[in-house]
Design a protein around this motif. Structure first.
Motif, mmCIF file in Angstrom:
data_model
loop_
_atom_site.group_PDB
_atom_site.id
_atom_site.type_symbol
_atom_site.label_atom_id
_atom_site.label_comp_id
_atom_site.label_asym_id
_atom_site.label_seq_id
_atom_site.Cartn_x
_atom_site.Cartn_y
_atom_site.Cartn_z
ATOM 1 N N PHE A 1 20.281 62.144 34.419
ATOM 2 C CA PHE A 1 19.802 62.576 35.729
ATOM 3 C C PHE A 1 20.175 61.543 36.792
ATOM 4 O O PHE A 1 20.000 60.333 36.582
ATOM 5 C CB PHE A 1 18.282 62.769 35.707
ATOM 6 C CG PHE A 1 17.842 63.898 34.820
ATOM 7 C CD1 PHE A 1 17.714 65.186 35.312
ATOM 8 C CD2 PHE A 1 17.578 63.686 33.473
ATOM 9 C CE1 PHE A 1 17.319 66.237 34.500
ATOM 10 C CE2 PHE A 1 17.178 64.726 32.652
ATOM 11 C CZ PHE A 1 17.057 66.004 33.161
ATOM 12 N N TYR A 2 20.670 62.060 37.912
ATOM 13 C CA TYR A 2 21.084 61.218 39.026
ATOM 14 C C TYR A 2 20.494 61.767 40.326
ATOM 15 O O TYR A 2 20.403 62.984 40.504
ATOM 16 C CB TYR A 2 22.605 61.218 39.190
ATOM 17 C CG TYR A 2 23.398 60.799 37.980
ATOM 18 C CD1 TYR A 2 23.895 59.503 37.860
ATOM 19 C CD2 TYR A 2 23.693 61.715 36.951
ATOM 20 C CE1 TYR A 2 24.645 59.117 36.757
ATOM 21 C CE2 TYR A 2 24.440 61.328 35.848
ATOM 22 C CZ TYR A 2 24.913 60.033 35.753
ATOM 23 O OH TYR A 2 25.664 59.666 34.672
ATOM 24 N N ARG B 1 19.949 66.185 43.590
ATOM 25 C CA ARG B 1 19.532 65.729 42.260
ATOM 26 C C ARG B 1 20.426 66.437 41.261
ATOM 27 O O ARG B 1 20.586 67.660 41.320
ATOM 28 C CB ARG B 1 18.067 66.049 42.000
ATOM 29 C CG ARG B 1 17.601 65.678 40.579
ATOM 30 C CD ARG B 1 16.098 65.548 40.547
ATOM 31 N NE ARG B 1 15.679 64.426 41.390
ATOM 32 C CZ ARG B 1 14.478 64.313 41.954
ATOM 33 N NH1 ARG B 1 13.584 65.263 41.780
ATOM 34 N NH2 ARG B 1 14.186 63.252 42.683
ATOM 35 N N MET B 2 21.010 65.676 40.355
ATOM 36 C CA MET B 2 21.999 66.228 39.436
ATOM 37 C C MET B 2 21.626 65.914 38.002
ATOM 38 O O MET B 2 21.190 64.803 37.687
ATOM 39 C CB MET B 2 23.385 65.669 39.759
ATOM 40 C CG MET B 2 24.533 66.269 38.989
ATOM 41 S SD MET B 2 26.117 65.498 39.471
ATOM 42 C CE MET B 2 26.244 66.029 41.180
ATOM 43 N N ILE C 1 28.251 70.691 31.812
ATOM 44 C CA ILE C 1 27.407 71.486 32.693
ATOM 45 C C ILE C 1 26.752 70.539 33.688
ATOM 46 O O ILE C 1 26.127 69.544 33.301
ATOM 47 C CB ILE C 1 26.327 72.257 31.908
ATOM 48 C CG1 ILE C 1 26.973 73.248 30.930
ATOM 49 C CG2 ILE C 1 25.388 72.996 32.867
ATOM 50 C CD1 ILE C 1 27.750 74.369 31.576
ATOM 51 N N GLU C 2 26.905 70.864 34.965
ATOM 52 C CA GLU C 2 26.392 70.040 36.050
ATOM 53 C C GLU C 2 25.377 70.873 36.835
ATOM 54 O O GLU C 2 25.751 71.859 37.474
ATOM 55 C CB GLU C 2 27.568 69.612 36.930
ATOM 56 C CG GLU C 2 27.271 68.657 38.049
ATOM 57 C CD GLU C 2 28.543 68.326 38.805
ATOM 58 O OE1 GLU C 2 29.041 67.186 38.685
ATOM 59 O OE2 GLU C 2 29.068 69.213 39.524
ATOM 60 N N LEU D 1 28.268 55.223 38.305
ATOM 61 C CA LEU D 1 27.090 55.839 38.898
ATOM 62 C C LEU D 1 25.923 55.640 37.940
ATOM 63 O O LEU D 1 26.055 55.876 36.737
ATOM 64 C CB LEU D 1 27.324 57.328 39.146
ATOM 65 C CG LEU D 1 28.389 57.689 40.189
ATOM 66 C CD1 LEU D 1 28.617 59.194 40.215
ATOM 67 C CD2 LEU D 1 28.002 57.199 41.569
ATOM 68 N N THR D 2 24.788 55.218 38.451
ATOM 69 C CA THR D 2 23.664 54.849 37.597
ATOM 70 C C THR D 2 22.653 55.983 37.507
ATOM 71 O O THR D 2 22.081 56.389 38.527
ATOM 72 C CB THR D 2 22.960 53.593 38.134
ATOM 73 O OG1 THR D 2 23.922 52.537 38.256
ATOM 74 C CG2 THR D 2 21.836 53.163 37.195
ATOM 75 N N PRO D 3 22.422 56.514 36.295
ATOM 76 C CA PRO D 3 21.398 57.555 36.149
ATOM 77 C C PRO D 3 20.000 56.962 36.235
ATOM 78 O O PRO D 3 19.784 55.794 35.896
ATOM 79 C CB PRO D 3 21.673 58.125 34.756
ATOM 80 C CG PRO D 3 22.316 57.005 34.009
ATOM 81 C CD PRO D 3 23.094 56.208 35.015
ATOM 82 N N TRP D 4 19.045 57.780 36.693
ATOM 83 C CA TRP D 4 17.658 57.297 36.719
ATOM 84 C C TRP D 4 16.854 57.767 35.511
ATOM 85 O O TRP D 4 15.751 57.273 35.273
ATOM 86 C CB TRP D 4 16.944 57.715 38.003
ATOM 87 C CG TRP D 4 16.848 59.193 38.275
ATOM 88 C CD1 TRP D 4 17.599 59.910 39.164
ATOM 89 C CD2 TRP D 4 15.927 60.138 37.709
ATOM 90 N NE1 TRP D 4 17.234 61.235 39.182
ATOM 91 C CE2 TRP D 4 16.193 61.412 38.304
ATOM 92 C CE3 TRP D 4 14.898 60.067 36.762
ATOM 93 C CZ2 TRP D 4 15.488 62.570 37.965
ATOM 94 C CZ3 TRP D 4 14.194 61.214 36.432
ATOM 95 C CH2 TRP D 4 14.483 62.441 37.035
ATOM 96 N N GLY D 5 17.421 58.720 34.743
ATOM 97 C CA GLY D 5 16.667 59.209 33.600
ATOM 98 C C GLY D 5 17.536 59.863 32.559
ATOM 99 O O GLY D 5 18.703 60.190 32.813
#
Length: 346
Positions: free
Chosen positions: A46-47, A69-70, A80-81, A167-171
């Motif tokens: 999640f980003y 939010r991706m 899948i995005e 790119l850093t995901p948050w979850g």
């Protein structure tokens, strides 16, 4: 046009791989969890991303930030995005306002000679729906190809090797239990696009991307009751979860391959039917993703129906086969198709 005299396409994408499908959804977290429940998809990353230097409908925007939010994961080899619009001007928010949830774009991912590709397509009348930068990692361009090709196509320019592009995901989220459907042996192999002119759109794929040759066919299912007191009920024919007592479905279909992915152009000539509804309400656009023929077709339908997921449309597909479009729009952001074929055809 004789073989050898065809014009060169603007850019040659015939053997390129479609690497990603981008869907606009109301809630990326909720939708990702449903993908995990149904297909066992995961892990999801999640980003929360902010696009800068945004160009929208060919023009720079005054407020040059657009936030989404991706959620990103792999489904049978295809990324899948899931994209949830958060703030700012942009193609995702506009799409959601016009159409609700659905397939927003088809992506070739990173391409060589990105600037040359954009320039070549521009010379053929193809502009930019939206362009922007995500950190220092990538520049993305959504091509304004819905009218011409039935869907937005995306190309990406990666940062130079000496620039940090992470790119850093948050979850992260992984499926907590076995999926509803057994996914062994299944693969997404078709993108179905509804268009208003299957022949014309086929030609534009060849002219712009070199994708072809195209196989053009008509499909007609005409089963009307002769005596209204004794209606004919087509075997397993369903529309929006309702059994059909008559079916008068006429389609013009054109099929070609881009890499290993089949692109199906569907021009509805007469309805009622899911394609007819889609064209009249949505216009040109991506209608479904298909797993094609699956061995456990009936078991999949039963499992989905127990979850309250009805059949959007189902009917005969010739020689004992039948197609089933599942009404997974609210759960998964788009329709998914499963096809049954008799054992001798497998």
């Amino acid at each position: 046009m004789a073989e050898g005299t065809k014009q060169q396409p603007a850019v040659d994408m015939k053997n390129s791989k479609i690497v990603r499908i981008g869907l606009v959804v109301a809630d990326a977290v909720k939708t990702a969890k449903r993908y995990s429940d149904i297909f066992g998809v995961g892990p999801w990353l999640f980003y929360d991303l902010t696009a800068t230097e945004v160009i929208f409908h060919g023009q720079p925007v005054k407020d040059d930030e657009a936030g989404v939010r991706m959620a990103v994961a792999n489904l049978t080899g295809l990324e899948i995005e899931l994209i949830q619009p958060l703030y700012g001007p942009g193609a995702h928010g506009e799409f959601f306002q016009k159409h609700g949830e659905g397939i927003h774009h088809i992506s070739f991912g990173a391409v060589e000679n990105y600037d040359s590709v954009v320039s070549a397509l521009k010379s053929k009348g193809i502009g930019i729906e939206m362009q922007g930068k995500l950190g220092d990692a990538v520049t993305f361009s959504y091509l304004d190809t819905v009218k011409e090709l039935g869907a937005i196509f995306e190309i990406v320019k990666l940062a130079p090797p000496d620039v940090s592009s992470e790119l850093t995901p948050w979850g992260i989220y992984s499926p907590p239990a076995p999926s509803l459907l057994k996914m062994e042996g299944k693969r997404l192999n078709q993108i179905g696009l509804v268009v208003d002119d299957a022949e014309g759109v086929s030609r534009r794929y060849e002219e712009l991307f070199g994708i072809g040759p195209w196989t053009l066919m008509t499909s007609s299912i005409n089963r009307l009751p002769v005596d209204k007191t004794r209606p004919i009920i087509p075997s397993k024919a369903v529309l929006h979860g309702i059994p059909m007592i008559s079916m008068d479905l006429h389609l013009k279909i054109s099929i070609a391959y881009c890499g290993d992915m089949q692109i199906e152009l569907i021009e509805p000539l007469r309805g009622p039917g899911t394609h007819w509804d889609f064209l009249k309400i949505h216009g040109n656009g991506a209608h479904h993703l298909s797993f094609g023929r699956v061995d456990d077709h009936d078991q999949c339908l039963t499992a989905l129906q127990r979850q309250g997921i009805l059949i959007d449309m189902a009917g005969p597909a010739g020689r004992g086969s039948r197609f089933s479009y599942m009404a997974t729009q609210k759960d998964l952001g788009t329709i998914y198709e499963l096809v049954y074929a008799p054992p001798e055809q497998k």
